[in-house]
Design a protein around this motif. Structure first.
Motif, PDB file in Angstrom:
ATOM      1  N   TRP A  66      25.684   8.961 -31.207  1.00 56.54           N
ATOM      2  CA  TRP A  66      25.376   8.462 -32.568  1.00 56.54           C
ATOM      3  C   TRP A  66      24.262   9.318 -33.154  1.00 56.54           C
ATOM      4  O   TRP A  66      24.307   9.739 -34.304  1.00 56.54           O
ATOM      5  N   SER A  67      23.253   9.587 -32.323  1.00 56.79           N
ATOM      6  CA  SER A  67      22.186  10.519 -32.691  1.00 56.79           C
ATOM      7  C   SER A  67      21.349  10.790 -31.446  1.00 56.79           C
ATOM      8  O   SER A  67      21.512  10.115 -30.424  1.00 56.79           O
ATOM      9  N   CYS A  68      20.470  11.773 -31.553  1.00 52.31           N
ATOM     10  CA  CYS A  68      19.583  12.058 -30.424  1.00 52.31           C
ATOM     11  C   CYS A  68      18.276  12.664 -30.932  1.00 52.31           C
ATOM     12  O   CYS A  68      18.175  13.109 -32.073  1.00 52.31           O
ATOM     13  N   THR A  69      17.280  12.637 -30.078  1.00 50.19           N
ATOM     14  CA  THR A  69      15.980  13.223 -30.393  1.00 50.19           C
ATOM     15  C   THR A  69      15.308  13.544 -29.061  1.00 50.19           C
ATOM     16  O   THR A  69      15.938  13.410 -28.012  1.00 50.19           O
ATOM     17  N   VAL A  93      19.019   9.648 -26.342  1.00 50.06           N
ATOM     18  CA  VAL A  93      20.300   9.690 -27.046  1.00 50.06           C
ATOM     19  C   VAL A  93      20.793   8.272 -27.299  1.00 50.06           C
ATOM     20  O   VAL A  93      20.697   7.404 -26.433  1.00 50.06           O
ATOM     21  N   ALA A  94      21.271   8.057 -28.518  1.00 49.89           N
ATOM     22  CA  ALA A  94      21.887   6.782 -28.902  1.00 49.89           C
ATOM     23  C   ALA A  94      23.391   6.991 -28.859  1.00 49.89           C
ATOM     24  O   ALA A  94      23.912   7.915 -29.485  1.00 49.89           O
ATOM     25  N   GLU A  96      27.352   5.548 -29.079  1.00 48.28           N
ATOM     26  CA  GLU A  96      28.252   4.550 -29.658  1.00 48.28           C
ATOM     27  C   GLU A  96      29.365   4.261 -28.658  1.00 48.28           C
ATOM     28  O   GLU A  96      30.051   5.184 -28.210  1.00 48.28           O
ATOM     29  N   MET A 102      29.205  -1.056 -30.310  1.00 46.52           N
ATOM     30  CA  MET A 102      27.748  -1.129 -30.347  1.00 46.52           C
ATOM     31  C   MET A 102      27.160   0.228 -29.986  1.00 46.52           C
ATOM     32  O   MET A 102      27.875   1.128 -29.539  1.00 46.52           O
ATOM     33  N   VAL A 103      25.856   0.357 -30.221  1.00 42.04           N
ATOM     34  CA  VAL A 103      25.141   1.586 -29.900  1.00 42.04           C
ATOM     35  C   VAL A 103      24.073   1.260 -28.859  1.00 42.04           C
ATOM     36  O   VAL A 103      23.350   0.270 -29.005  1.00 42.04           O
ATOM     37  N   VAL A 104      24.016   2.081 -27.809  1.00 45.20           N
ATOM     38  CA  VAL A 104      23.073   1.870 -26.718  1.00 45.20           C
ATOM     39  C   VAL A 104      22.232   3.128 -26.536  1.00 45.20           C
ATOM     40  O   VAL A 104      22.755   4.241 -26.499  1.00 45.20           O
ATOM     41  N   LEU A 105      20.930   2.905 -26.410  1.00 42.05           N
ATOM     42  CA  LEU A 105      19.989   4.021 -26.264  1.00 42.05           C
ATOM     43  C   LEU A 105      19.798   4.345 -24.779  1.00 42.05           C
ATOM     44  O   LEU A 105      19.962   3.493 -23.921  1.00 42.05           O
ATOM     45  N   VAL A 119      26.144  15.140 -32.710  1.00 40.36           N
ATOM     46  CA  VAL A 119      26.623  13.818 -33.114  1.00 40.36           C
ATOM     47  C   VAL A 119      28.152  13.796 -33.010  1.00 40.36           C
ATOM     48  O   VAL A 119      28.825  14.701 -33.496  1.00 40.36           O
TER      49      VAL A 119
END
Lengths: 154, 396
Positions: A66-69, A93-94, A96, A102-105, A119
């Motif tokens: 979903w996204s990352c940092t 990283v998040a 999906e 759902m989204v899990v970190l 992404v």
């Protein structure tokens, strides 16, 4: 003797399983099928839920980014790190999960950078080590997300 | 409109790192607001303190702490916690008391003395606290979440780090004109790009600092204001403090997972957008009526999301507004004319009150070199941990 492995939080992921069997553990409501992670053992959070039992469920092994940092600076406690050791950034990283919607970190596996996690790309959950405590002879275990090589996708 | 309350006075203690107690800052802001209102402290019938989490006394009991610092005089007291939205909930509590006839004049105060560096959860071993868990398990700082949102925008909308830097340049230019701001030096895009990466793609100058600071408001009923000879006060017309709806599908601080959308189709409207919409509905206005907006720029990229959430543009169009100067001073709809969090840094329980102070000065025409000409309608918006958010509409 190998060090004692202790999950950073009990009940959030499988223990003593081979890598391919490793899963995050959430709960699913028998009434409305909503999935909760981190696990919700007391009540379903869906306000329209007709009522049901919360049952442990293994989450999908694979998902998409979903996204990352990343964390270029040492986080404050209660994150455990040795201030005497130079800080090594890690990637967050998040992910999906399609089946659970759902989204899990999570942290990415060591050596995986934001450039490895565009992404929408596919990742899978694998067992990981959060930190080791040589004095207590223990290892705190966690989950990591790791990119799935494109050729490995069937 | 019968639901209006009047802003009789606004006051601040300058933001910075002053090394004193938050009580000192809060008292100074309260005195400034009372002076601005021309109200004596003994006339105040109720004090509402915006709380902060400081691990115990006196952060949890802000209202009584400020009342004691000003000198006990018997006023009703309330303390309100809603993370970054504490200040707006304090304003809302004051408004409700005035409209219910519980008090004629209410003093709202928020103040903080913030630690240096990352915000961290309260101490102790607390595995049932989601805020503790995200640090323990993931080391997920606030900027980490801001970084996730920023990268998501880059992937979805094609925003670039250069776009984010433009927000900092804009807000620093406005903050340079604000005596209450902590950072009063203009910043260039090159300086943003040269600052250290904190949470890729965000750099140090993309992320707001943590600051000491305080803000206060004196609120009263419209009749009371008229009796005091203030015929045309700035009026608070709406305060939105809505919660999200299930399932919330955007990962929010301090969560490790979102709600599952298996059972219920998610609302097409984001939580942040619902905060603003609720305020617009209550005020009977829309984004087209705005003269200015103060939004919670915890990061530069987040300010662009707010443009979309408060209806200044469609999804993904935020960067275009900042590129074209629409949201700068002198633009069609200035956003963060105060300089925003980029220039102030975050003093958590004070920040939402400070946003309303800026609207007050702008709507009175007292904002000096950063005055938005002819300002009549403004909105503030913010969001805090645990499902808190707020928006305030002020008019004149």
């Amino acid at each position: 003797m190998p060090r004692t492995r202790i999950p950073v939080v009990a009940g959030w992921f499988t223990e003593d399983t081979a890598e391919e069997g490793f899963r995050l553990l959430g709960t699913r409501c028998s009434g409305c099928r909503s999935v909760h992670f981190p696990r919700e053992d007391d009540h379903c959070r869906n306000p329209g839920c007709p009522g049901g039992e919360l049952e442990e469920v293994a989450l999908s092994k694979r998902g998409t980014v979903w996204s990352c940092t990343d964390g270029r600076y040492r986080p404050p406690p209660p994150y455990v790190s040795d201030p005497a050791v130079p800080w090594v950034p890690y990637t967050l990283v998040a992910v999906e999960l399609a089946a659970e919607r759902m989204v899990v970190l999570g942290q990415a596996a060591p050596g995986v950078g934001v450039g490895d996690l565009p992404v929408g790309s596919v990742v899978e959950v694998v067992p990981g080590v959060l930190e080791e405590d040589p004095a207590a002879d223990t290892v705190h275990t966690t989950w990591h997300w790791r990119p799935v090589a494109v050729e490995a996708l069937s | 409109m019968s639901g209006d309350v009047a802003v009789l006075g606004a006051g601040m203690h300058p933001w910075g790192k002053w090394g004193r107690s938050f009580v000192s800052y809060g008292r100074a802001a309260a005195r400034a607001a009372l002076d601005d209102a021309g109200i004596g402290w003994p006339e105040v019938g109720s004090v509402v303190g915006a709380q902060t989490v400081r691990g115990g006394y006196p952060g949890y009991v802000a209202g009584a702490t400020f009342a004691r610092a000003l000198g006990w005089q018997g006023a009703r007291v309330t303390s309100v916690y809603a993370a970054c939205a504490s200040g707006a909930q304090a304003i809302n509590t004051a408004r409700a008391q005035i409209l219910a006839g519980m008090a004629d004049v209410v003093l709202v105060v928020g103040a903080d003395a913030a630690p240096k560096g990352f915000f961290a959860p309260a101490g102790g071993d607390r595995p049932d606290d989601p805020d503790w868990l995200r640090f323990r398990v993931l080391g997920a700082t606030n900027p980490a979440y801001f970084g996730l949102y920023a990268r998501r925008r880059m992937a979805l909308y094609g925003d670039s780090p250069d776009d984010f830097a433009l927000v900092k340049v804009k807000n620093a230019a406005a903050g340079a004109l604000n005596a209450y701001a902590r950072y009063r030096t203009p910043v260039t895009a090159e300086e943003v790009a040269a600052s250290a990466v904190v949470a890729d793609p965000l750099r140090l100058l993309d992320i707001c600092a943590t600051s000491d600071g305080a803000a206060a408001l004196v609120l009263c009923g419209m009749d009371f204001a008229r009796r005091r000879g203030v015929a045309d006060p700035v009026r608070i017309r709406a305060v939105s403090t809505v919660t999200p709806t299930f399932p919330r599908t955007v990962l929010d601080l301090p969560d490790i997972g979102t709600d599952s959308a298996v059972a219920v189709e998610p609302s097409p409207e984001s939580f942040r957008a619902s905060i603003a919409r609720s305020a617009y509905e209550e005020a009977g206005i829309g984004p087209e009526d705005l003269s200015l907006a103060e939004v919670y720029d915890l990061s530069t990229a987040l300010e662009l999301e707010w443009y979309e959430d408060i209806g200044l543009c469609g999804p993904g169009e935020g960067a275009k507004l900042v590129r074209e100067g629409v949201t700068a001073l002198g633009g069609r709809i200035p956003v963060n004319a105060s300089g925003g969090l980029a220039s102030f840094g975050e003093a958590v329980p004070a920040q939402a009150i400070a946003q309303v102070c800026e609207l007050t000065w702008q709507l009175r025409g007292q904002a000096g070199d950063r005055q938005v000409p002819g300002a009549r309608v403004g909105i503030t918006a913010n969001q805090g941990l645990f499902g808190h958010g707020s928006a305030v509409v002020a008019v004149r």
